[in-house]
Design an enzyme around this catalytic site. Structure first.
Site, short mmCIF file in Angstrom:
data_model
loop_
_atom_site.label_atom_id
_atom_site.label_comp_id
_atom_site.label_asym_id
_atom_site.label_seq_id
_atom_site.Cartn_x
_atom_site.Cartn_y
_atom_site.Cartn_z
N HIS A 3 17.47 39.39 40.64
CA HIS A 3 18.56 40.35 40.49
C HIS A 3 19.48 40.33 41.71
O HIS A 3 20.70 40.23 41.59
CB HIS A 3 17.96 41.75 40.31
CG HIS A 3 18.98 42.83 40.14
ND1 HIS A 3 19.47 43.56 41.19
CD2 HIS A 3 19.63 43.26 39.03
CE1 HIS A 3 20.37 44.42 40.74
NE2 HIS A 3 20.48 44.26 39.43
N CYS A 9 48.04 52.71 51.84
CA CYS A 9 47.19 52.14 52.88
C CYS A 9 45.76 52.63 52.79
O CYS A 9 45.04 52.63 53.77
CB CYS A 9 47.77 52.42 54.27
SG CYS A 9 47.87 54.16 54.69
#
Lengths: 872, 872
Positions: B447, B824
């Site tokens: 996984h 931003c």
């Protein structure tokens, strides 16, 4: 546009340069006094004839423009009075006795006697010398007192000498004689007053008082009436109601042989106006009623006429000249809130004003002073300090020594008693947050006393038997007892006492007039007023304040009572869901009992119950003994308790795992609460044989799926309780909108909701990115610097938070027109915020119980104003 | 509506019941495979003739509806293949060899030889028996292997016997003979496949795979071509490019005498396709190129034709029957991101696709795997653990043992190395936040390995020389060294090593194709891409990634370097303004030097510097030794330091005294920063002989007056620096919009601002009322329950935060059309958020340097898509 008066007279046009008094209608052109006098003339009162120089004319004179020509209008003797836009902006002292000269002296003497005329001439020279020519008033006073030294009582000849000496003084200093024509005197005075108004220092003063620096001044030129003179003349004031209670009670003062401000100067003791008052105070001087029955009759008639015409109680300023009454001014009687209510109700009952007008008359915020509880006279008082009873009412709370702490405590929902040596303007914001104020120094007019009365806040000042050591954080009583921050005390501002602990309180007893006014408000208002009440006891208080329901029951407050907190803690610190469910099963009967009481108390009125909201760590123990107790109760090591509690700590609890986030991630908590609500509703409905419709509110929603998930589980609980009880009850599920996203997505939220209630405390915090608990550090600077016009936690920020409310209301109603919209932040008790809620189309506001009357009145006013704006 | 292919063919109408393959255009009616085959037919490839039963027809058959009559269309032997909407939703295995019967056996024998025909007949009986009649496949296998035991190689007569035995088995079990007509076989198979699709288990499976349970299935009936048979026949696959690099490189496998999935079954070793590849792997079996030169020529021609027609590199699945090539399917070559870039650039350079199309081909998020740095080969490696190199690249960070801590560290801007025994789906969100992953167990397809590769995250798995004790919070190496949460380590996913500390890194070296693609992206995009860079070192990295400027320089990060932190602490804990100013004077040259470097590095590109933002207590010391050091440096008792630090503590630091609130209440801090910026700009401009235009950004604004006050002081500092330097420089002052109120009032804020930059991290926190630091506690539950479709801190919440951005952009532009608008927050590096910024009319996004290429590519894609939507 401002109206000509408070009621409904139409504005009149005003000519340029000089406007007759009776036409001086526009406050914005002629100022408040001229406007007022115009209304007195219109009401048929005996006001001396006059003309007004409006703002622009005075401004032109100040810049050297011409003085309008009076011609032969008005008589030989004149007075000039200032008329500014607002009283608070200041204005010049009146100049009286204009037109006195060697030539006109005999004319006046023949009218009011020689002594009076000489006195008037003296005053004329002195005031012209001082106000126009800039002479030193003391030099004139000296002339007067030089003579006084020689003779105890001035003879007429003494006065003649002083007049001559005054004229000589004038000529000596100014190098030309005292002007002898009415026109020359008037022009000099008008120019002087105009320049004075225009001076840099006056502009700065106006700015300091909050007025625009170029706020206008009008000047009123009026015929003189003379209170000077030996007999049947004088000046005084009168009002027909009591300033403290507002009940009918003729009262006033009269000073014979006096003019203008003489009566207030205190040189001689004035006479009473009525015989009743004279007898009441045991004065031997005759009352005006006895001295001049005709003038007295005209005075009371003038007062009554004025009240009938203008719909308010007025204080009448008058002059009696040779037995004839002249009204010089009349201002609404200054009065306490209690008196305001009484006057307004009486006027409405008499049909002078409408009930709506009466309701609009009262400032809702001022009601707070009539609503404060008092210490029960039968309670034991453990008094540790006494001072002056500076502001009535009593309050219990936690001692704090700084305004910042007061604000923080207030933000945390605690009652703060602010203790200071003295207060200063920097403390005002802290006083706003305090439940009461105690100062060690200061008198009845100290800063603390004045501000506290303004805020309707219980206050004791000058408790000099206490000493405060701020460094040590100690308040020390004479008997040696020491109090520290966090100690519980009670301040009785009615008796001036500071007591330990929390003696029993009695609620404020409202007057009949108050009850009547509130009944009218309830008849008028179309905006509901509910209370924020968390416990059955709170609900009982709310009912006394005649609420329309409970708009916010914060269920978490129920968990702090008695030994419940330990079960709550076991629930929170349970290792797994099974442990949590076991604790919840023990909490269920406690919550159910609370809700049953609540429903019973509210007798079918709506009750909105908010599901658990605060982050769980708020319930955890802090002291080591509490932790040890809990560890024993849970049969766990102390270290485990501490570790689990640490696990729950959050960086920003306000923005953490709370509200519906608890409900989603630990659904068994809300399941328990829903079951308690439904079982209680079944019980209460069965007991009352009437339906109970609980409103269940989901807090801190930011996404509609949160509502869907909680609603599905609550519906399931409702169904299973209904199956158990064999009966289906009605209930409503709604959303507390307190995140900006919740407001923006209100359209979605409205789909599955019966109501939306705006939690404007949290919404304000998130919209500003500003924690109320932390804002205290800089809110004072921010308001002082004008960064925020007001503390947005006190008065709703219309531009930011308000826009979110409007967006949300519009979207929610568009989606679901039958939705109920409410507001349940602290703004629910703020009149301007309530006005906004009305405009925004909300159905109700919910506020703390003690603010309910304020909200009811404000809601009625909002309804009237909306109707007048065409909004309804 | 879905288009017929990725490029621009128009959709074709499709008739009901049976649709010719070449007309099967609508994926939503006929599924992906039929759609693909239709395109292959259209491209002129030798695809066996076929007909499609669309979704609705198959659904009707599943409900017992009629099977459409094939009539005499298609040949005597057929194959049925499934065609589902999406590959991931699954679909039935193909059924081949339909139409084989005693009667048609000789016909097929004459075509492909007797052995091949018998093998086909055997397969036909077996697959019909298993798929339609539900027989046990093992019983058929047994018949086969029974014979195999007897003879090592089956003779034709053996096959005849097995056919007979199979028919007997069929008849024995089903109680009627194996159907002998093409129509009967086909009807049985179509009904079986339709029912299979409609079965409850299949529906559940589809749902588990994220498909709608009633997602459609089409069935394709095609002429059989036979790869079975002794000579010149077989099946295989081919592709013209390398899957790892994308460079041209013919490669593939061919299995003679095979059909369908035989080649992949691994029973026999397949042949190579080309001689080059055969020689490269040293295989002796002849390649297809040598075996069947004509088929090979047709195969490469088909591949080239397909690429030219469909503009991509395909893996071609083919069958050769008696030397003749048939294409059975062709899927885009599975490839690494590097290969994707190479293929797209090569195709565009060859003129097969446009540059825009090439730019659109690449998933910007996938670029991350090409951008990871590697450990410098010359650096000293202190290796404490080794495992499998599961995902390339290297990263340094802080050890943490749980996904929650990884998320918290990430939220705090720290690089987290997630160490687990193994990972499971619950860890995925933590992996998203980690810089690298290390597991003690697991292989290359564990996984952790699969997910890490998907995320482009450096990952080492199966480091079995380490042992992890989660209870103690210890990671123990073989040599006895112990690592705990907070220790700094480096994971090299390329070498499979875990090292202590932070060895030197080399940046990822991009390929020429990558550079070309990015150049094209830059030519196309109209949205600026800036970097968030706090230090000169960060700025150097940003330049390497070809940014348009720095969109966010967080000045506070400069204060943590070296001994600055102590001066900063002195400033914070100063008793008064004078003490603060003295410390600020020492900070000034440090800040100035940083800014000078920054401006020099950025060579005239815009640099946006945010004034100090975090609450001051973030800078305070925590350990007692640090506190003691500070006390000594400040010459104050430790208790005073602790008391002052306590004073600064906040309930909700995120909503506390930070950002512009610091600037308003302690203006000397911003004064110092402004001076440092202006002096540095003067220095840098003088050094470069070119202007430097600093952009100064005010954080956490909620009211316009905040901007006015700060701007006034910054302007004053600018003026005084200009006076000192004798030169005026240009600069811009702007606002970081990160409170909902700031967004709502953007019109006001725009009046005095040169730019607005949206700080979507904080804006998301406040809009949701959700702290990123605390959200880790429940975000997993929330995304799993679908409360939030995505973590709003990773992908911009369009509905809530996005609406605020749109409102703000509209109001700001209306007020000030020349305003620059930027974003931003971390969303600046997220492609779907970038797309939103383009639509909202922003001028730029700013993101972390390593995400700049992603942002540049996403910005180019957004520009193309906006143009196509008519948005530009």
């Amino acid at each position: 546009m401002l109206r000509c008066d408070m009621d409904d007279a139409a504005p009149l046009p005003a000519a340029a340069g000089l406007t007759p008094l009776q036409d001086s209608c526009t406050v914005t052109r002629v100022g408040a006094r001229a406007h007022r006098l115009g209304r007195l003339v219109a009401a048929g009162l005996p006001v001396p004839a006059g003309l007004v120089l409006p703002f622009d004319t005075v401004a032109e004179i100040a810049e050297g423009g011409p003085v309008p020509d009076l011609g032969d209008r008005l008589g030989p003797f004149l007075a000039v009075r200032g008329s500014a836009g607002e009283k608070a902006w200041g204005g010049p002292q009146s100049v009286l006795n204009i037109g006195l000269s060697d030539e006109t002296l005999p004319l006046l003497a023949s009218r009011i006697g020689e002594r009076g005329a000489l006195e008037a001439y003296l005053r004329a020279i002195r005031s012209y010398g001082v106000r126009v020519a800039g002479l030193d008033p003391e030099e004139f006073e000296n002339l007067y007192y030089d003579q006084m030294k020689l003779a105890h009582k001035l003879e007429t000849s003494d006065l003649v000498e002083i007049v001559a000496a005054s004229k000589a003084l004038f000529e000596d200093q100014i190098e030309h004689p005292f002007p002898q024509s009415r026109e020359a005197q008037l022009e000099g005075i008008l120019r002087a007053l105009a320049s004075e108004w225009n001076a840099a220092s006056a502009r700065i003063l106006r700015e300091a008082r909050g007025a625009p620096p170029d706020a206008g001044l009008a000047l009123i030129v009026q015929d003189m009436v003379f209170g000077l003179g030996d007999r049947h003349s004088g000046a005084g004031s009168f009002q027909a109601v009591d300033s403290a209670t507002g009940v009918a009670s003729a009262t006033g003062r009269f000073l014979p042989d006096a003019q203008g401000a003489d009566a207030g100067r205190g040189v001689r003791t004035p006479h009473m106006i009525t015989e009743v008052e004279r007898l009441a105070v045991g004065q031997t001087r005759p009352s005006l009623e006895a001295l001049e029955p005709e003038a007295y009759r005209k005075l009371t008639a003038a007062s009554a006429k004025l009240t009938a015409a203008l719909g308010d109680a007025f204080e009448v300023h008058f002059t009696v000249e040779a037995g004839e009454l002249y009204v010089l001014d009349a201002e609404p009687v200054r009065r306490s809130t209690r008196a305001s209510v009484q006057v307004a109700v009486d006027l409405a009952k008499a049909g002078v004003i409408s009930r709506e007008r009466a309701v609009l008359r009262i400032d809702p915020k001022a009601l707070i002073e009539t609503l404060h509880p008092q210490v029960d006279p039968n309670a034991r008082r453990d008094i540790f300090g006494t001072g002056l009873p500076a502001s009535p009412g009593a309050a219990t709370g936690t001692i704090c020594f700084s305004p910042e702490v007061a604000m923080t405590l207030h933000a945390q929902g605690e009652s703060a008693i602010l203790v200071r040596v003295e207060t200063s303007p920097e403390d005002i914001r802290g006083m706003h947050s305090a439940a009461a104020v105690l100062t060690v120094r200061g008198g009845m007019t100290s800063h603390a006393a004045v501000i506290a009365r303004g805020l309707g806040l219980p206050c004791v000042v000058g408790a000099s038997d206490l000493s405060l050591n701020l460094k040590k954080g100690e308040l020390r009583a004479k008997d040696g007892r020491v109090f520290r921050q966090g100690d519980q005390v009670t301040i009785d501002g009615t008796s001036g006492e500071a007591m330990t602990g929390a003696p029993a309180m009695l609620p404020a007893v409202p007057t009949d007039a108050f009850d009547t006014l509130m009944d009218w408000a309830d008849e008028i208002r179309t905006l509901g007023v509910r209370a924020n009440a968390d416990t059955p006891a709170d609900a009982a208080v709310a009912r006394r304040f005649k609420v329309d329901g409970i708009g916010l029951c914060r269920t978490e407050h129920m968990f702090f009572e008695g030994d419940r907190i330990n079960v709550m803690r076991e629930m929170i610190l349970a290792e797994d869901t099974a442990g949590r469910i076991s604790a919840l099963e023990r909490l269920l009967p406690m919550q159910r009992a609370d809700f049953s009481d609540l429903f019973r108390t509210m007798q079918g009125l709506p009750v909105t119950i908010r599901l658990l909201d605060p982050p769980l760590h708020e319930f955890l123990p802090h002291s080591s003994s509490e932790i040890a107790d809990l560890a024993e109760a849970m049969d766990l090591p102390v270290s485990t308790i501490i570790a689990r509690a640490d696990d729950l700590r959050e960086f920003n609890p306000m923005l953490g795992k709370r509200g519906v986030r608890l409900g989603i991630t630990m659904p068994e908590i809300y399941d328990m609460q829903a079951r308690a609500i439904f079982e209680a509703a079944h019980d209460a409905a069965a007991a009352a044989k009437a339906p109970v419709v609980p409103e269940i509110m989901i807090p801190l929603v930011s996404a509609n799926r949160e509502v869907e998930l909680v609603k599905a589980r609550v519906d399931k609980v409702a169904a299973s309780v209904a199956a158990e009880r064999g009966e289906v009850i009605e209930y409503r599920i709604g959303v507390m909108v307190e995140t900006p996203r919740g407001a923006l997505r209100a359209g979605d939220l409205a789909k599955h909701s019966g109501f939306l209630s705006f939690g404007t405390n949290d919404l304000t915090q998130m919209t500003y990115g500003l924690s109320r608990d932390d804002a205290g550090r800089f809110m004072r600077d921010y308001v002082n610097l004008g960064v925020f016009p007001e503390d947005p936690f006190h008065t709703l920020d219309i531009e930011g938070v308000g826009e979110l409310l409007l967006i949300a209301a519009r979207r929610a109603r568009a989606e679901n027109p039958n939705l109920t919209l409410g507001l349940c932040g602290e703004h629910g008790g703020d009149p301007s915020s309530i006005r906004f809620c009305k405009v925004a189309g909300f159905d109700y506001v919910s506020c703390s119980s003690f603010r309910v009357p304020i909200a009811r009145l404000a809601a009625a006013q909002a309804t009237i104003l909306s109707r007048e704006d065409g909004g309804e």
